[in-house]
Motif scaffolding. Structure first.
Motif, mmCIF file in Angstrom:
data_model
loop_
_atom_site.group_PDB
_atom_site.id
_atom_site.type_symbol
_atom_site.label_atom_id
_atom_site.label_comp_id
_atom_site.label_asym_id
_atom_site.label_seq_id
_atom_site.Cartn_x
_atom_site.Cartn_y
_atom_site.Cartn_z
ATOM 1 N N ALA A 1 0.832 -1.205 0.000
ATOM 2 C CA ALA A 1 0.000 0.000 0.000
ATOM 3 C C ALA A 1 0.866 1.255 0.000
ATOM 4 C CB ALA A 1 -0.938 -0.002 1.205
ATOM 5 N N VAL A 2 1.964 1.225 0.753
ATOM 6 C CA VAL A 2 2.875 2.371 0.761
ATOM 7 C C VAL A 2 3.430 2.609 -0.639
ATOM 8 C CG1 VAL A 2 5.089 3.218 1.614
ATOM 9 C CG2 VAL A 2 3.483 2.154 3.201
ATOM 10 N N VAL A 3 3.883 1.548 -1.307
ATOM 11 C CA VAL A 3 4.454 1.669 -2.655
ATOM 12 C C VAL A 3 3.419 2.221 -3.624
ATOM 13 C CG1 VAL A 3 5.401 0.392 -4.619
ATOM 14 C CG2 VAL A 3 6.166 -0.136 -2.296
ATOM 15 N N LEU A 4 2.219 1.666 -3.592
ATOM 16 C CA LEU A 4 1.186 2.061 -4.551
ATOM 17 C C LEU A 4 0.735 3.500 -4.338
ATOM 18 C CD1 LEU A 4 -0.969 -1.208 -4.531
ATOM 19 C CD2 LEU A 4 0.511 -0.418 -6.384
ATOM 20 N N LEU A 5 0.515 3.882 -3.094
ATOM 21 C CA LEU A 5 0.074 5.253 -2.816
ATOM 22 C C LEU A 5 1.134 6.259 -3.243
ATOM 23 C CD1 LEU A 5 -1.591 4.634 0.642
ATOM 24 C CD2 LEU A 5 -2.759 5.631 -1.337
ATOM 25 N N ALA A 6 2.396 5.969 -2.918
ATOM 26 C CA ALA A 6 3.462 6.883 -3.316
ATOM 27 C C ALA A 6 3.559 6.973 -4.831
ATOM 28 C CB ALA A 6 4.792 6.419 -2.718
#
Length: 448
Positions: A267-272
């Protein structure tokens, strides 16, 4: 006198699609797609005529159920089975079999495709099942809620109640082609209750319904699809739901809890990657801070807590994989008209909160379930709903393919790739929070 000339040979039998009407041609197509193709022998015209007898959705009635033909005797598959009547609860054990449809506990009677499984993954839910914890699966069962492999065969005869036949008339041509699997096709499954209500991906052979399978996205390898797996699918689904609720990058910080775990890290990777400023929450900010910032987090914080029904507003939105008191605290700190996606329960299933975040700030709490069932027991039986769920699943994988940066696979993937024999150890680790990132399981490893 010369012998009489031999009688003329009978005309060759017409192809089934030429000898039947348009409706039966459609039925013939679906049977080719789900039931007829096989690596061992070709369908006969008579077989096709028997299969399509009756036309329409009733064309499969009276056709006996089929089990895959036994493989060659020298080939043996390994599976991890959790079950037994031990007083301490279900236990995991490795089983070797040349007839998994007989020896494994929860084979789907409506299965129409057989897959040689190469990869799976270890999710928190898998850890619970491998350890025999109650409330997650029906025991005995082969765990593994994710699976990636290659189609080895489709059925020689259809099972009664063939789900593709029920949905075929409602599909467009693109979906019909997409569901026409052949041996050699690389495929994957997430959801549809595999590894919980039917045998899942911790087996070197898996039989399933064609409607459960998704073709491998072109940008990913099979191993990479399992580095994403249910965790990536859930993270992407959470973000799409938040965006549908009005989230845009200019609204402010987006919180991700359980950020060092599989779902949270993706989720961190995708949101960023989609332009959001991400704040990552973890129980170990000192140990995991560098890891999370490398994934794209702008800031890293510890666990959340709240003392009042409404706290200071921090978050435009949140993806919470923890639940329990953490979710309750997030709700008190979410901005006016913000939204919280709730896909996880690692911190507990109870929620103690008030209605004030909802009625005074208009906060939305969005439940995330990625089962998206196609003809699963206990779920919707309307084929139109199955088609909508499948379209949603395909959209999520398209978004993952377009959003997830290839270089991030090395960052999110756990440093060790366990095999089936290692899963007992790794199940304990994931339940204790001792695993960072995604654990990909080498199901096809020859040591098993």
């Amino acid at each position: 006198p010369p012998p009489p000339p031999p009688p003329p040979p009978p005309p060759p039998p017409a192809a089934a699609t030429e000898a039947t009407g348009p409706r039966d041609r459609l039925q013939t197509s679906v049977l080719f797609a789900e039931a007829i193709k096989c690596t061992t022998r070709s369908p006969t015209t008579d077989m096709l005529r028997r299969c399509i007898r009756g036309g329409g959705h009733g064309g499969l009635r009276g056709v006996s159920s089929w089990r895959p033909a036994p493989p060659s005797p020298e080939r043996v598959a390994t599976a991890l089975v959790v079950g037994g009547d031990d007083e301490a609860g279900p236990r995991a054990s490795l089983v070797q079999t040349s007839a998994p449809w007989k020896d494994l506990p929860r084979q789907d009677p409506l299965a129409s495709v057989r897959v040689d499984v190469q990869w799976s993954s270890l999710n928190y839910k898998d850890g619970m099942i491998v350890k025999g914890l109650p409330g997650v699966a029906k025991f005995p069962v082969v765990p593994g809620i994710d699976m990636a492999g290659v189609v080895s065969a489709t059925l020689e005869k259809p099972v009664e109640g063939c789900s593709l036949a029920a949905a075929w008339d409602l599909m467009d041509e693109e979906m019909r082609r997409d569901l026409s699997f052949s041996p050699g096709d690389p495929v994957l499954i997430t959801g549809n209750k595999i590894g919980q209500h039917v045998d899942g991906g911790y087996s070197q052979w898996l039989s399933c319904q064609a409607g459960w399978l998704v073709r491998k996205p072109a940008a990913f390898t099979l191993e990479q699809t399992m580095a994403l797996g249910t965790a990536g699918h859930t993270a992407m689904m959470s973000i799409l739901e938040l965006e549908q609720a009005g989230l845009t990058p200019d609204k402010g910080d987006v919180l991700v809890t359980g950020a060092a775990g599989g779902l949270g890290s993706i989720a961190v990777v995708l949101l960023a990657a989609r332009g959001y400023r991400v704040v990552a929450s973890t129980r170990r900010p000192e140990d995991k801070g560098d890891f999370l910032r490398a994934l794209g987090a702008a800031d890293v914080v510890g666990p959340l807590s709240a003392e009042k029904p409404l706290e200071k507003q921090f978050w435009a939105a949140a993806v919470d994989s923890v639940g329990g008191d953490t979710l309750a605290a997030i709700l008190t700190q979410t901005k006016y008209r913000g939204a919280v996606a709730s896909p996880g329960v690692a911190g507990g299933g109870e929620l103690s909160t008030t209605v004030y975040p909802f009625i005074l700030r208009g906060v939305k709490l969005i439940g995330i379930d990625t089962t998206l069932p196609w003809n699963c027991a206990g779920y919707e039986k309307d084929p139109r709903v199955w088609i909508r769920y499948r379209q949603e699943r395909q959209r999520i994988w398209r978004e993952l393919e377009a959003t997830f940066p290839p270089e991030a696979f090395a960052q999110i993937q756990h440093g060790v790739t366990p095999t089936l024999k290692d899963l007992g150890e790794y199940a304990s680790k994931i339940l204790k929070g001792e695993v960072s990132g995604r654990v990909v399981v080498d199901v096809a490893h020859r040591d098993c």
